[in-house]
Design an enzyme around this catalytic site. Sequence first.
Site, PDB file in Angstrom:
ATOM      1  N   TYR A 440       0.814  -1.226   0.132  1.00  0.00           N
ATOM      2  CA  TYR A 440       0.086   0.174   0.001  1.00  0.00           C
ATOM      3  C   TYR A 440       0.811   1.203  -0.044  1.00  0.00           C
ATOM      4  O   TYR A 440       2.126   1.142   0.251  1.00  0.00           O
ATOM      5  CB  TYR A 440      -1.030   0.049   1.104  1.00  0.00           C
ATOM      6  CG  TYR A 440      -0.483  -0.135   2.607  1.00  0.00           C
ATOM      7  CD1 TYR A 440      -1.506  -0.599   3.482  1.00  0.00           C
ATOM      8  CD2 TYR A 440       0.649   0.120   2.952  1.00  0.00           C
ATOM      9  CE1 TYR A 440      -1.184  -0.726   4.947  1.00  0.00           C
ATOM     10  CE2 TYR A 440       1.118   0.055   4.234  1.00  0.00           C
ATOM     11  CZ  TYR A 440      -0.067  -0.225   5.281  1.00  0.00           C
ATOM     12  OH  TYR A 440       0.324  -0.617   6.551  1.00  0.00           O
ATOM     13  N   GLU A 441       0.095   2.254  -0.270  1.00  0.00           N
ATOM     14  CA  GLU A 441       0.698   3.763  -0.588  1.00  0.00           C
ATOM     15  C   GLU A 441       1.876   3.762  -1.457  1.00  0.00           C
ATOM     16  O   GLU A 441       2.705   4.229  -1.556  1.00  0.00           O
ATOM     17  CB  GLU A 441       1.591   4.059   0.764  1.00  0.00           C
ATOM     18  CG  GLU A 441       0.731   4.218   2.031  1.00  0.00           C
ATOM     19  CD  GLU A 441      -0.629   5.036   1.677  1.00  0.00           C
ATOM     20  OE1 GLU A 441      -0.433   6.104   0.735  1.00  0.00           O
ATOM     21  OE2 GLU A 441      -1.640   4.806   2.473  1.00  0.00           O
ATOM     22  N   GLY A 442       1.364   2.685  -2.719  1.00  0.00           N
ATOM     23  CA  GLY A 442       2.450   2.638  -3.894  1.00  0.00           C
ATOM     24  C   GLY A 442       3.177   1.527  -3.440  1.00  0.00           C
ATOM     25  O   GLY A 442       4.305   1.507  -2.701  1.00  0.00           O
ATOM     26  N   GLN A 447       7.122   3.079  -6.507  1.00  0.00           N
ATOM     27  CA  GLN A 447       7.931   3.682  -5.773  1.00  0.00           C
ATOM     28  C   GLN A 447       9.289   3.869  -6.639  1.00  0.00           C
ATOM     29  O   GLN A 447       9.984   4.779  -6.613  1.00  0.00           O
ATOM     30  CB  GLN A 447       8.202   3.273  -4.342  1.00  0.00           C
ATOM     31  CG  GLN A 447       7.149   3.464  -3.409  1.00  0.00           C
ATOM     32  CD  GLN A 447       6.428   4.689  -3.223  1.00  0.00           C
ATOM     33  OE1 GLN A 447       6.989   5.746  -3.295  1.00  0.00           O
ATOM     34  NE2 GLN A 447       5.291   4.805  -3.063  1.00  0.00           N
TER      35      GLN A 447
END
Length: 599
Positions: A440-442, A447
Amino acid sequence: MPEYKAPLRDMRFVLNEVFEADKLWSSLAGLEGAVDMETAEAILDECGKIASQVLAPINRDGDEHSSTWKDGEVTAAPGFKDAYKTYVEAGLNGLGGHPDFGGMGMPKTLVAQVEEMVQGANMAFGLAPMLTAGACLSLNAHGSQELKEKYLPNMYSGEWSGAMDLTEPHAGTDLGIIRTKAVPNADGSYDVSGTKIFITWGDHDMADNIIHLVLAKLPDAPAGPKGISLFLVPKFIVNDDGSLGERNPVTCGSIEHKMGIKASATCVMNFDGATGYLIGPENRGLQCMFTFMNVARIGTAVQGLTAAEYAFQGSLTYAKDRLAMRSLSGTKAPEKAADPIIVHPAVRNMLLTEKAFAEGGRALVYYLSHFADTVAKGEGEELKFADQMLSLLTPIAKAFLTETGLEAANHGIQVYGGHGFVSEWGMEQNVRDTRISCLYEGTTEIQALDLLGRKVLGSQGKLLANFVNVIQEFCEENKENDEMGQFIRPLAKHLKEWGDLTARIGMQATETPDAVGGAAVDYMYFSGYVTLAYLWARMALVAQTAIANGTGEKAFYDAKVKTAQFYFAKLLPRTTTHVQRISTGVEPYMSMDVDQFAF
């Protein structure tokens, strides 16, 4: 189950001795007088007690008896509601909040330490205050004065919590194709309709209201990412006098049955003409949400280092106690049936890997936080430079620390052997909980693309050059220090290699656009290993200086130097593999036709 202990000694070492936080705080006008070391110590001690005595004991129980869903309502795991009350009553929820709305205004360098202890003790619980803090940051940065006055005080106090509603069933990372709609009303509000998935703590019974930050599109919005707006949608309508009114048509359709972080409710959220309020300009929702997302990415990096720390604490205790075989160099515990496994090189390799990633990760997170404080409170060229450094280092920290945290968590199971595979020892839960941090969050791959494609090549190397210059200055300042030569020489060599590698990929990309995608993950790992090498060299210098000055804690500082030596000898050489993989180009990935991926 190992007992989590807040690593306060090492946290203080990084905060006070490596980064000299008190000097930073006193140099920034916006932080001057906001905090002193005595106050910081009191906050850290109190949080350490809550983490160890309140949050850690309910960690396993939350894994086994997770949050539950019934008739559209979520009940938190056993003990979580009381723990949340303890946490917010201690004032920790609004620690970094804006003082104008009831926050304490503490610097990120201090808040990050609190986040580490909370996440380290109980990751599923720690997600709730982390998301609330991020929602508050976005609202404070982009919301109207009216919205801030109406919502922030109760969010800082913990009476209300926050959630981030981005992902939809058909749209994960590609937010440009979301379908959630927001239709304007005559009174300035909007009717928000759509479905969001994977919404962490999207519903629960720990707080009286839940404030959702929702990405949606206006009826006449342009296609793609440029047509996304951000809306505040409360679970309960807030009346003009601040009291809670009727229930907004925001409901939890279900919660996910997950591999890990089971105690946290991961919700499917349905918005059926729910009343919402625009945050920021129309069609600029992604820019507003990135304030939230960048904080969440640093918070996820924290989860990587805490996974390594938890694995290390448990592994160390077990390795000192568990007996198996005799040392190859001679019996170490003749009074026992066998030697403790910590005498064996293979076990020490795993322990030191966990330790090096945990303590190196801690330094990287605090380094990021140092720049975050400057961005928040600095000005001029200092602010600009800090913002650029934060931009470059955030994807490295998020991707590298979560991947190495997962590696360390796996080592935790391996040290325990068969017991690591059994639930009551805590190691298998650590692996399951940590796995999501790479997603999650990329994801790691996203990233890595952000790092190489947008931050490095997209800035024509400027962002990387900033950091390289910082490290080069450090190397130059210490090149005559004989004790530091073991760190400075390989660090300088890798800096040159970093520049050459970047140039090589840039040349490849001019001929084959896919070259960036093919090299990105290896480039991220290379960047991560070199970044931690720089921070380990800095920590080694501080430790060597303390020893030379006759410190009373020689064992602590000597261990720091020896861990740095291990990192440079056994972990930094991994860069060679990543360089070799990049040098072979993208062809091995792309030569096979899609139809040949057969089974």
